[in-house]
Motif scaffolding. Structure first.
Motif, mmCIF file in Angstrom:
data_model
loop_
_atom_site.group_PDB
_atom_site.id
_atom_site.type_symbol
_atom_site.label_atom_id
_atom_site.label_comp_id
_atom_site.label_asym_id
_atom_site.label_seq_id
_atom_site.Cartn_x
_atom_site.Cartn_y
_atom_site.Cartn_z
ATOM 1 N N LEU A 59 44.294 29.775 36.703
ATOM 2 C CA LEU A 59 43.289 30.362 35.828
ATOM 3 C C LEU A 59 43.018 29.418 34.657
ATOM 4 C CD1 LEU A 59 44.412 34.115 35.645
ATOM 5 C CD2 LEU A 59 42.698 33.075 37.142
ATOM 6 N N VAL A 71 45.903 39.970 37.852
ATOM 7 C CA VAL A 71 44.668 40.222 38.578
ATOM 8 C C VAL A 71 44.657 41.671 39.061
ATOM 9 C CG1 VAL A 71 43.259 39.578 40.566
ATOM 10 C CG2 VAL A 71 44.492 37.813 39.288
ATOM 11 N N VAL A 81 40.705 40.282 35.751
ATOM 12 C CA VAL A 81 42.036 40.217 35.166
ATOM 13 C C VAL A 81 42.074 41.082 33.918
ATOM 14 C CG1 VAL A 81 43.786 38.687 34.162
ATOM 15 C CG2 VAL A 81 42.353 37.878 36.056
ATOM 16 N N PHE A 93 36.870 35.940 36.177
ATOM 17 C CA PHE A 93 37.029 34.552 36.595
ATOM 18 C C PHE A 93 36.339 34.364 37.946
ATOM 19 C CE2 PHE A 93 40.582 35.241 33.749
ATOM 20 C CZ PHE A 93 40.750 34.033 33.093
ATOM 21 N N GLY A 97 39.012 30.037 39.519
ATOM 22 C CA GLY A 97 39.775 30.256 38.306
ATOM 23 C C GLY A 97 39.044 29.955 37.015
ATOM 24 N N GLY A 99 36.797 30.734 33.858
ATOM 25 C CA GLY A 99 36.424 31.927 33.114
ATOM 26 C C GLY A 99 34.924 32.072 32.993
ATOM 27 N N THR A 318 50.839 36.956 39.941
ATOM 28 C CA THR A 318 50.664 35.860 38.995
ATOM 29 C C THR A 318 52.007 35.195 38.746
ATOM 30 O OG1 THR A 318 50.821 37.476 37.182
ATOM 31 C CG2 THR A 318 48.628 36.764 37.838
ATOM 32 N N ASN A 349 47.369 29.607 31.109
ATOM 33 C CA ASN A 349 47.264 30.906 31.759
ATOM 34 C C ASN A 349 48.077 30.907 33.048
ATOM 35 O OD1 ASN A 349 45.625 32.282 29.931
ATOM 36 N ND2 ASN A 349 43.733 31.562 30.873
#
Length: 359
Positions: A59, A71, A81, A93, A97, A99, A318, A349
């Motif tokens: 991310l 997520v 997320v 996202f 990944g 943003g 994650t 992240n």
């Protein structure tokens, strides 16, 4: 024949404590999986990559996109997320990944949600369904966060619900037979502790439905009938210390499950211990198991207890950046995960790990 498709159904809402007799027939089958939750089973070691296709997505970390969350929904092109805590923020996202935007409609008005209990993404119609358990409603928003429709109507009793995506109307209340009410929720004086558990699981063209008060776990079939899938023993109602059973991931060969003891140490507030179990369809046998991620040289264990996703993506987890940075510096990573970790810092992240069922 009524089919469970994204065009007809918004989601199955799993609410704890189903009551009453079923209003759908439960057909009899011979190939039930029978699980004694008190038994000792032989141990089996499994490698994650032998069972599933593993994909990693880093991310993007920028001043506007910083999260230690997880997520909550994933589609073909975007991921949703949410942060840990209750700030109400949804970070969008893309599939790589990057943003894209942030959405926050936390509030008390009719067009807002009081809590982000769960998210369902419908990319075909550019819609996000937000489950708000405290308000007992579902709000619908577009991918920019604009409110689209009225929240769903409330169920008359606790059960699994099928809700129309067109108007939020409850089309079916699915009652699973049970004797009384049993849940994993522990109360002690002023304390109420609710462990993480899930009551609906996708399984190809079917759904797996769990009622914690029932000793039988059912398939909900495309024709609207219930079919017994897993039977546990001893009976939940006969146990002094309740031990619950939840499916986690279903593949062509394996049915993964986990037990959960309704027991908490109130001096440490730790509890709900359980055992990971797997039914091997080829061997027609049950095992306790340990699952290892082969992208870690030191045999890193993997849990399959995350929120279930969809028929294609079994689990979405994650991996925290500080842990990956440390593993990289110690030379404990390989493959794609090693390449990604080489470009991380402890402030990055998380990295998303997608576990996809092999085709």
């Amino acid at each position: 024949m009524r089919k469970l498709t994204t065009n007809a159904v918004a989601m199955l809402l799993a609410l704890v404590g189903c009551m009453g007799c079923g209003n759908r027939s439960a057909s009899s089958v011979d190939n039930l999986i029978r699980v004694d939750v008190m038994a000792d089973y032989p141990e089996k070691e499994l490698i994650l990559q032998d069972l599933m296709d593993v994909e990693y997505i880093a991310l993007e970390t920028t001043d506007d996109f910083i999260t230690k969350g997880a997520v909550k929904a994933i589609g073909k092109d975007i991921m949703l997320v949410t942060n840990r805590g209750s700030d109400g923020e949804i970070l969008v996202f893309d599939k790589n990944g990057k943003g894209l935007r942030k959405i926050n409609r936390l509030g008390q008005s009719g067009e807002e949600y009081t809590q982000l209990t769960g998210l369902v993404l419908d990319e075909d119609n550019d819609e996000i369904f937000v489950k708000d358990n405290p308000a007992r409603k579902i709000g619908v928003y577009d991918l920019l966060g604009n409110y689209k429709s009225y929240p769903s109507e409330k169920g008359k009793r606790e059960c699994h619900l099928i809700i129309s995506k067109q108007d939020g109307r409850i089309t079916h209340e699915i009652q699973i037979p049970s004797k009384g009410i049993e849940t994993p929720v522990v109360t002690e004086g002023e304390f109420v502790i609710t462990p993480e558990f899930y009551l609906t699981f996708p399984d190809r063209d079917k759904w797996i439905l769990v009622n914690t008060s029932s000793d039988t776990i059912f398939h909900y079939l495309p024709d609207g009938n219930l079919s017994p899938f897993i039977v546990r023993s001893p009976s939940i109602s006969s146990m002094d210390t309740k031990v619950f059973l939840f499916p986690t991931v279903i593949t062509d060969r394996y049915c993964f499950m986990r037990t959960m003891r309704k027991e908490v140490d109130f001096t440490t507030f730790k509890g709900f211990l359980g055992e990971d179990l797997v039914y091997d369809k080829q061997e027609n046998a049950l095992f306790s198991y340990i699952l290892y991620n082969d992208d870690f040289i030191n045999k890193e264990e993997v849990s399959l207890t995350s929120e279930p996703r969809n028929p294609e993506i079994a689990i979405c987890q994650t991996l925290d950046a500080p842990d990956l940075v440390e593993a990289y510096e110690k030379g404990q990573l390989k493959g794609k995960l090693k390449e990604i970790a080489a470009n991380l810092s402890e402030e990055s992240n998380p990295v998303v790990m997608l576990l996809k069922k092999k085709k």
